[in-house]
Design an enzyme around this catalytic site. Structure first.
Site, PDB file in Angstrom:
ATOM      1  N   HIS A   1       1.025  -1.469   0.399  1.00 27.36           N
ATOM      2  CA  HIS A   1      -0.284  -0.138   0.095  1.00 27.36           C
ATOM      3  C   HIS A   1       1.161   1.112  -0.178  1.00 27.36           C
ATOM      4  O   HIS A   1       1.677   2.059   1.099  1.00 27.36           O
ATOM      5  CB  HIS A   1      -1.093   0.057   1.676  1.00 27.36           C
ATOM      6  CG  HIS A   1      -1.923   0.700   1.035  1.00 27.36           C
ATOM      7  ND1 HIS A   1      -2.260   1.888  -0.249  1.00 27.36           N
ATOM      8  CD2 HIS A   1      -3.986   0.673   1.917  1.00 27.36           C
ATOM      9  CE1 HIS A   1      -3.311   2.502   0.317  1.00 27.36           C
ATOM     10  NE2 HIS A   1      -3.887   1.734   1.376  1.00 27.36           N
TER      11      HIS A   1
ATOM     12  N   TYR B   1      -0.999   7.309   3.161  1.00 28.02           N
ATOM     13  CA  TYR B   1      -0.678   6.075   4.252  1.00 28.02           C
ATOM     14  C   TYR B   1       1.295   6.185   4.318  1.00 28.02           C
ATOM     15  O   TYR B   1       1.957   7.009   3.827  1.00 28.02           O
ATOM     16  CB  TYR B   1      -1.226   4.984   4.398  1.00 28.02           C
ATOM     17  CG  TYR B   1      -2.601   4.942   4.749  1.00 28.02           C
ATOM     18  CD1 TYR B   1      -2.667   5.123   5.688  1.00 28.02           C
ATOM     19  CD2 TYR B   1      -2.879   4.574   3.630  1.00 28.02           C
ATOM     20  CE1 TYR B   1      -4.464   5.974   5.890  1.00 28.02           C
ATOM     21  CE2 TYR B   1      -4.943   4.253   3.895  1.00 28.02           C
ATOM     22  CZ  TYR B   1      -5.204   5.099   4.744  1.00 28.02           C
ATOM     23  OH  TYR B   1      -6.719   4.804   5.709  1.00 28.02           O
TER      24      TYR B   1
ATOM     25  N   ARG C   1     -16.685  -0.331  -3.386  1.00 29.06           N
ATOM     26  CA  ARG C   1     -18.075  -0.173  -3.075  1.00 29.06           C
ATOM     27  C   ARG C   1     -19.093  -0.760  -3.963  1.00 29.06           C
ATOM     28  O   ARG C   1     -20.383  -0.875  -3.607  1.00 29.06           O
ATOM     29  CB  ARG C   1     -17.956   1.380  -3.302  1.00 29.06           C
ATOM     30  CG  ARG C   1     -17.364   1.809  -1.453  1.00 29.06           C
ATOM     31  CD  ARG C   1     -17.183   3.118  -2.030  1.00 29.06           C
ATOM     32  NE  ARG C   1     -16.645   3.729  -0.992  1.00 29.06           N
ATOM     33  CZ  ARG C   1     -16.756   5.392  -0.484  1.00 29.06           C
ATOM     34  NH1 ARG C   1     -17.675   5.958  -0.758  1.00 29.06           N
ATOM     35  NH2 ARG C   1     -15.209   6.034   0.143  1.00 29.06           N
TER      36      ARG C   1
END
Length: 427
Positions: A231, A236, A387
């Protein structure tokens, strides 16, 4: 198999060598039937064609994006994850990437996020991976470190969608199982005033994080994952190092020189590649979506597509097998114009610059014809959905039907797909 060769005994054939009964699906769920069975499959839509990456064949180009569930017990997966992931495995996705998984406890986003820093976290994940494999689905995991966005409350704890309650803050405190005083980043710059103030990572801490990634990879081998995604997006730890908005260090790990800001992520990728021989993916944010240009008078102002394509070139040299192109997440004041496929131009640019490297695109992709066009037009090689799959877990099957193709449906669910599976010889 024709009727002439289909002879008794007529058995509900099991998946072989299993300790419980699973009906065998042949071809695998989500794979296209050969055209001699369904003539409409003579020309397979690009979205439904298999792709082989580092010797691993994915039955179609529809990949499940990693989606945080905030449902782990001290990093340990639960039966929620088995049902959540199992539903995708039984409904035709070409690959499933399990959620962002912290390689160290403080590398989680929330106290209930997934982790892979201790061996006790292996068995529940093995169970999930094993089930996915019985359904003929490849499955991997996204390994990461939240950096300055760690020790935050789960979204519905901060506030509910009905707006009946609000915590008034994002930070998870110690008595809420958080670690607000043990949050790390490249520089002492919080994501916002509502987030913890991080400590600047020391050389010792960077060594510790690199080793944690390597140890997590060894656990991935025991679990049986088919691929790993690192990631490097959404604000992040890796993204924080890459962006000049979050990395103002003056040592070899940061500052204006792009080489410095890429140094740590490339170091970890190199270390992971050395111990992992299956497909290795990296998710990146192609832009910070901050105000103004990426570069002014030779000075990098924010992370953007020009630096991203340079990064991807370096990742390809290290043996990364696919780039998963997303955007944003590192600048609290980001301004994004949301529309269907809004991140596809970033994927297309990177694919243009690195044509031999498989590229994935993600973001408000909901229509099968839309998704298929991106692959057909060479803008991406795979499509990641998130989603939309939460709203419609059977999206891969529906997409095939919408595109005029026929794919295998789980034996148990075939009666729900009679329109797609009807005998083409009967009108």
């Amino acid at each position: 198999m024709s009727s002439a060769t289909y002879k008794p005994p007529f058995l509900n054939t099991p998946v072989p060598n299993e300790d419980q009964f699973y009906p065998l699906n042949d071809p695998p769920i989500g794979a296209t039937y050969p055209p001699h069975i369904y003539p409409q499959n003579l020309e397979i839509p690009p979205l439904l064609r298999p792709i082989t990456i580092r010797g691993v064949t994915f039955k179609n180009r529809i990949f499940v994006s990693p989606m945080c569930q905030y449902s782990s017990d001290n990093g340990h997966a639960s039966d929620w994850h088995l049902v959540h992931i199992g539903g995708f495995a039984a409904r035709g996705a070409g690959a499933i990437c399990m959620e962002a998984t912290g390689v160290v406890p403080e590398g989680r986003i929330s106290p209930e996020d997934a982790g892979l820093w201790t061996d006790t976290q292996i068995p529940p994940l093995q169970r999930i991976v094993h089930f996915a494999h019985t359904q003929g689905t490849q499955i991997g995991v996204q390994l990461g470190h939240a950096g300055r966005k760690g020790s935050t409350l789960a979204p519905w704890v901060i506030s509910d969608m009905a707006r009946t309650r609000s915590a008034g803050r994002h930070v998870a405190l110690e008595d809420e199982n958080g670690w607000p005083n043990n949050v790390w980043a490249p520089s002492e710059i919080p994501f916002s005033n509502e987030y913890p103030k991080p400590k600047a990572a020391t050389e010792e801490y960077l060594d510790y994080v690199e080793k944690a990634f390597i140890d997590a990879v060894e656990r991935c081998k025991q679990i049986g994952y088919d691929f790993i995604e690192l990631h490097g997006a959404h604000g992040y730890f890796f993204h924080q190092f890459m962006s000049p908005l979050s990395n103002i260090r003056t040592d070899k790990w940061g500052g204006q020189p792009l080489e410095n800001r890429l140094r740590f992520v490339l170091r970890v990728v190199r270390a992971v590649r050395a111990v992992w021989d299956k497909p290795l993916l990296v998710r990146i944010s192609a832009t910070d979506w901050a105000e103004g240009p990426e570069k002014v008078d030779g000075e990098w102002k924010q992370w953007g597509i020009e630096q991203s394509t340079i990064l991807v070139g370096e990742l390809q040299k290290l043996g990364v097998d696919l780039i998963d192109v997303s955007s944003g997440g590192n600048w609290v004041k980001q301004k994004i114009t949301l529309e269907p496929g809004y991140q596809v131009p970033f994927a297309a640019r990177i694919k243009h610059d690195h044509p031999t490297l498989p590229i994935g695109s993600v973001g408000l992709i909901t229509d099968p014809h839309q998704a298929n066009s991106y692959i057909k037009d060479g803008k991406a090689d795979v499509i990641f959905l998130a989603r939309e799959l939460l709203r419609r877990a059977d999206w891969p099957l529906w997409a095939a039907q919408e595109l005029g193709a026929v794919v295998k449906v789980a034996n148990q669910y075939e009666r729900a797909w009679m329109e797609m599976l009807k005998d083409p010889r009967k009108n």
